[in-house]
Design a protein around this motif. Sequence first.
Motif, PDB file in Angstrom:
ATOM      1  N   CYS A 162       0.844  -1.039  -0.106  1.00 16.83           N
ATOM      2  CA  CYS A 162       0.105   0.076   0.075  1.00 16.83           C
ATOM      3  C   CYS A 162       0.816   1.398  -0.036  1.00 16.83           C
ATOM      4  O   CYS A 162       2.090   1.432   0.302  1.00 16.83           O
ATOM      5  CB  CYS A 162      -0.875   0.093   1.119  1.00 16.83           C
ATOM      6  SG  CYS A 162      -2.090  -1.367   1.415  1.00 16.83           S
ATOM      7  N   GLY A 163       0.540   2.224  -0.698  1.00 13.02           N
ATOM      8  CA  GLY A 163       1.014   3.482  -0.595  1.00 13.02           C
ATOM      9  C   GLY A 163       0.377   4.677  -1.408  1.00 13.02           C
ATOM     10  O   GLY A 163      -0.986   4.267  -1.774  1.00 13.02           O
ATOM     11  N   PRO A 164       0.733   5.628  -1.423  1.00 15.33           N
ATOM     12  CA  PRO A 164      -0.031   6.974  -2.017  1.00 15.33           C
ATOM     13  C   PRO A 164      -0.223   6.489  -3.279  1.00 15.33           C
ATOM     14  O   PRO A 164      -1.326   7.052  -4.073  1.00 15.33           O
ATOM     15  CB  PRO A 164       0.666   8.249  -1.657  1.00 15.33           C
ATOM     16  CG  PRO A 164       1.603   7.852  -0.694  1.00 15.33           C
ATOM     17  CD  PRO A 164       1.907   6.392  -0.514  1.00 15.33           C
ATOM     18  N   CYS A 199      -1.033  -1.865   8.234  1.00 14.73           N
ATOM     19  CA  CYS A 199      -1.110  -0.597   7.987  1.00 14.73           C
ATOM     20  C   CYS A 199      -1.785   0.221   9.527  1.00 14.73           C
ATOM     21  O   CYS A 199      -2.406  -0.747  10.196  1.00 14.73           O
ATOM     22  CB  CYS A 199      -2.336   0.073   6.990  1.00 14.73           C
ATOM     23  SG  CYS A 199      -2.038  -0.541   5.233  1.00 14.73           S
ATOM     24  N   PRO A 200      -1.072   1.362   9.977  1.00 19.51           N
ATOM     25  CA  PRO A 200      -1.402   2.027  11.091  1.00 19.51           C
ATOM     26  C   PRO A 200      -3.018   1.983  11.325  1.00 19.51           C
ATOM     27  O   PRO A 200      -3.828   2.550  10.417  1.00 19.51           O
ATOM     28  CB  PRO A 200      -0.804   3.390  10.867  1.00 19.51           C
ATOM     29  CG  PRO A 200       0.241   3.090   9.823  1.00 19.51           C
ATOM     30  CD  PRO A 200      -0.321   2.189   9.203  1.00 19.51           C
ATOM     31  N   ARG A 203      -5.057   5.643  11.452  1.00 21.97           N
ATOM     32  CA  ARG A 203      -5.507   6.356  10.124  1.00 21.97           C
ATOM     33  C   ARG A 203      -6.502   5.540   9.424  1.00 21.97           C
ATOM     34  O   ARG A 203      -6.980   4.746   9.872  1.00 21.97           O
ATOM     35  CB  ARG A 203      -3.825   5.907   9.275  1.00 21.97           C
ATOM     36  CG  ARG A 203      -2.712   6.458   9.904  1.00 21.97           C
ATOM     37  CD  ARG A 203      -2.566   8.079   9.738  1.00 21.97           C
ATOM     38  NE  ARG A 203      -1.415   8.415  10.254  1.00 21.97           N
ATOM     39  CZ  ARG A 203      -0.944   9.699  10.234  1.00 21.97           C
ATOM     40  NH1 ARG A 203      -1.643  10.493   9.846  1.00 21.97           N
ATOM     41  NH2 ARG A 203       0.278  10.083  10.945  1.00 21.97           N
ATOM     42  N   ALA A 206      -6.685   0.790   4.862  1.00 20.95           N
ATOM     43  CA  ALA A 206      -6.182   0.735   3.411  1.00 20.95           C
ATOM     44  C   ALA A 206      -7.503   0.709   2.494  1.00 20.95           C
ATOM     45  O   ALA A 206      -8.425  -0.272   3.071  1.00 20.95           O
ATOM     46  CB  ALA A 206      -5.175  -0.149   3.408  1.00 20.95           C
ATOM     47  N   HIS A 264      -3.069   3.885   0.421  1.00 24.82           N
ATOM     48  CA  HIS A 264      -2.884   4.263   1.930  1.00 24.82           C
ATOM     49  C   HIS A 264      -1.771   5.500   2.006  1.00 24.82           C
ATOM     50  O   HIS A 264      -1.052   5.573   1.111  1.00 24.82           O
ATOM     51  CB  HIS A 264      -2.611   3.087   2.649  1.00 24.82           C
ATOM     52  CG  HIS A 264      -2.752   3.393   4.442  1.00 24.82           C
ATOM     53  ND1 HIS A 264      -1.519   3.983   5.182  1.00 24.82           N
ATOM     54  CD2 HIS A 264      -3.819   3.169   5.099  1.00 24.82           C
ATOM     55  CE1 HIS A 264      -2.092   4.081   6.209  1.00 24.82           C
ATOM     56  NE2 HIS A 264      -3.432   3.601   6.264  1.00 24.82           N
ATOM     57  N   GLY A 265      -1.960   6.229   3.053  1.00 26.68           N
ATOM     58  CA  GLY A 265      -1.397   7.401   3.226  1.00 26.68           C
ATOM     59  C   GLY A 265       0.237   7.056   3.433  1.00 26.68           C
ATOM     60  O   GLY A 265       1.235   7.722   3.261  1.00 26.68           O
ATOM     61  N   GLU A 266       0.378   5.806   3.968  1.00 24.02           N
ATOM     62  CA  GLU A 266       1.821   5.504   4.548  1.00 24.02           C
ATOM     63  C   GLU A 266       2.161   4.052   3.835  1.00 24.02           C
ATOM     64  O   GLU A 266       1.176   3.331   3.736  1.00 24.02           O
ATOM     65  CB  GLU A 266       1.940   5.458   5.839  1.00 24.02           C
ATOM     66  CG  GLU A 266       1.663   6.880   6.506  1.00 24.02           C
ATOM     67  CD  GLU A 266       1.858   6.618   7.864  1.00 24.02           C
ATOM     68  OE1 GLU A 266       2.459   5.662   8.541  1.00 24.02           O
ATOM     69  OE2 GLU A 266       1.552   7.893   8.621  1.00 24.02           O
ATOM     70  N   PRO A 267       3.478   3.800   3.685  1.00 25.26           N
ATOM     71  CA  PRO A 267       3.785   2.440   3.335  1.00 25.26           C
ATOM     72  C   PRO A 267       3.268   1.355   4.301  1.00 25.26           C
ATOM     73  O   PRO A 267       3.720   1.684   5.347  1.00 25.26           O
ATOM     74  CB  PRO A 267       5.267   2.527   3.216  1.00 25.26           C
ATOM     75  CG  PRO A 267       5.397   4.214   2.749  1.00 25.26           C
ATOM     76  CD  PRO A 267       4.542   4.731   3.775  1.00 25.26           C
ATOM     77  N   CYS A 268       2.604   0.543   3.793  1.00 26.99           N
ATOM     78  CA  CYS A 268       2.237  -0.828   4.457  1.00 26.99           C
ATOM     79  C   CYS A 268       1.816  -1.837   3.479  1.00 26.99           C
ATOM     80  O   CYS A 268       2.249  -1.531   2.205  1.00 26.99           O
ATOM     81  CB  CYS A 268       1.075  -0.484   5.381  1.00 26.99           C
ATOM     82  SG  CYS A 268      -0.417   0.452   4.625  1.00 26.99           S
TER      83      CYS A 268
END
Length: 668
Positions: A162-164, A199-200, A203, A206, A264-268
Amino acid sequence: MANTVGNGKQEDSIIISHHISGDYRYDEHPDEDSQQRDWETTRCGDRMTVNRQLVPLKILMLLVHGGMAALYPYLTLHMRSIGLTFVEIGVIYAILPFVSAIGPAIGGAVADKIGNYKLVMIVCICLSIVTHLLMWFAVPNLPSPVTYSLVNVTSLNGTFPCGPEEVPHYLQHGMVQPNCEVAPGRRGTLSVGSCSSDCPADRASARICLSGKRDSDCFVWRDFSLRFYSDVGFKDSLSVNHSVVADNFVDEGGKNMTWITCLHGEPCAVRCKLATDLTLRCKEPNAASRVKPLALYVTFRFLAGITVSTVIPVLDAIAYQMSTDYGGDLGVQRMFSLIGVCGLPPLSGYLIGLASRRNGFADYSPGFYLFAGMNVLSVICVAFMSLSIRIPAVDILRNVGKILKNPKVFVFILMMFLAGCAWGFLENYLFIFMKDIGSPEWLFGMTNTVSGLAAIPVVAFSTVIMKYLGHTKILMLCMIFYGVRFLSYAFIYNPFHVLPVEILEAITTSLLWVVASVYCGKIAPDYLATLQGVIGTMHYALGRGAGSLLGGLMFDYLKARLTYKIFGGSCIGIGLFYALLHYAWLRNIPAVEREEEGPKLAVGEPLVRLPALRHVLSKKEEEDVVEIAKFEAFTPLSMTFSGRSGNSSLRSDQTSARGDSLRRAISQ
């Protein structure tokens, strides 16, 4: 022999070449003097007459070289058709010149040792026919170097980074073989089981998207569980080994989807268990089953290379001897070999295409049959040729070694080796370069046609060229023209511009070999075949192999154009250095001539000359002639038979009862 006499007519002769087992000494340029004497007895009118004694030689040159040209351009394609890989072909071509190097030297030495060029030529041609036909009849098609098997995969471990932005996913199938791939044309299903996410939690969750970033095709990752997708087009993952990706599939509602990604807003990452009916195609090495047929092909190919490389120098020695004995022009005889080289490849290619279309597979048998048929005719031609008997040479290694120690001869052979390096590199990599710049396939054959047609007049008038330039200047020009050819290729971007450059091959290859044959005959007439074999080994075998190997490495690391520039500059530099070396040192070194007891004979002058014999000698008469020659070879004598009606006169310093009786038998 066809000697030119005072009234311009020719008289038949039988020549028995002499051999005196003496040491070699140095004299002031005897090769240049003898070359001048030869030309003082040559008239323009002689060129316009048909020398019937040399017609079989012309036919032989056409048959031998034409037979090779009918087969050898297609041997690489034949190797591919029976299953050899490019790596195997490359290894064979890298080793073949060095293996073939043993043939010319040994064959030439044997020919000089027994004094019967005809017998050695027939044996070599017969062995060449057998070994080449064995490549076609005795070598089966090689099994594929790998075997393929289909493997069904029922479960996958899916990872969706996952990522932007969109990040490729990968589905690990657990097949650890490095050579497994998705079976071509196979599609399957994908059933999602349980999923987890790292993923956090604080937040936004995802989201799994099936068609890029379109919100209508995205959902929270937890909703991805228990979904089912059909008609999935799997592809091998380019980023993770032993993995595939899902591409172009249909969801549960029948909607076409393109890609699975996680945003997702952050790498996961989101990870899921998936059930599938994926089919993989796995390949395994199959080297064991290829060993025997590959060994058979390599054995026969190397034997074929040895035999055919032995035929050529012996043929050149025969051509030089017969041209000398019967007053012919060596260049004209060589011209017929070029006619065969130009004419046979198109015929062979047409017959190969016809056979392949009829049989439904690549059938190269016409090339092998043409080669065998023309060589069978060559054997018949040699058997009926009027070839003079030579006295067996003695101390070949010692005397040839003394010849090779002469700086002129040594540098000449070194230059032939360097010319062979240039030729081997050019021959093996020109077509690759032409293909890289967009050449059509038919243009490859056109280069051979252009160079062959250009060589015909050059070779036909090679004696005239040698008269005015000499072998030294021609060798210099050959190296410089090689440099011009290489530099021209370096700046060519249109493949059709290669054709005018190929005209220079008439000088760099065809004229050069005529010069080499004449040079061998001038410096060592008693060891003609041996020296032809040495030069053939250095040029066609060792030089060609070294040039091909070095050129291949440079082609790989430096690329084509830079390699051509380096070779071009080197060849021009070598040619100029040879010119400087010749005028500063080599031309002041005397050439090689025999030192012998008793009255001096000119280099190559026959010991026994029978110009008036119009009939064919019987076996007993021939044995008597040879016996006299052997007897007189160790006696200080100059013996000449003359007269048109069979009357003979004899001059000698020492005679014997045996010699007198033998001479009386012949004169009768």
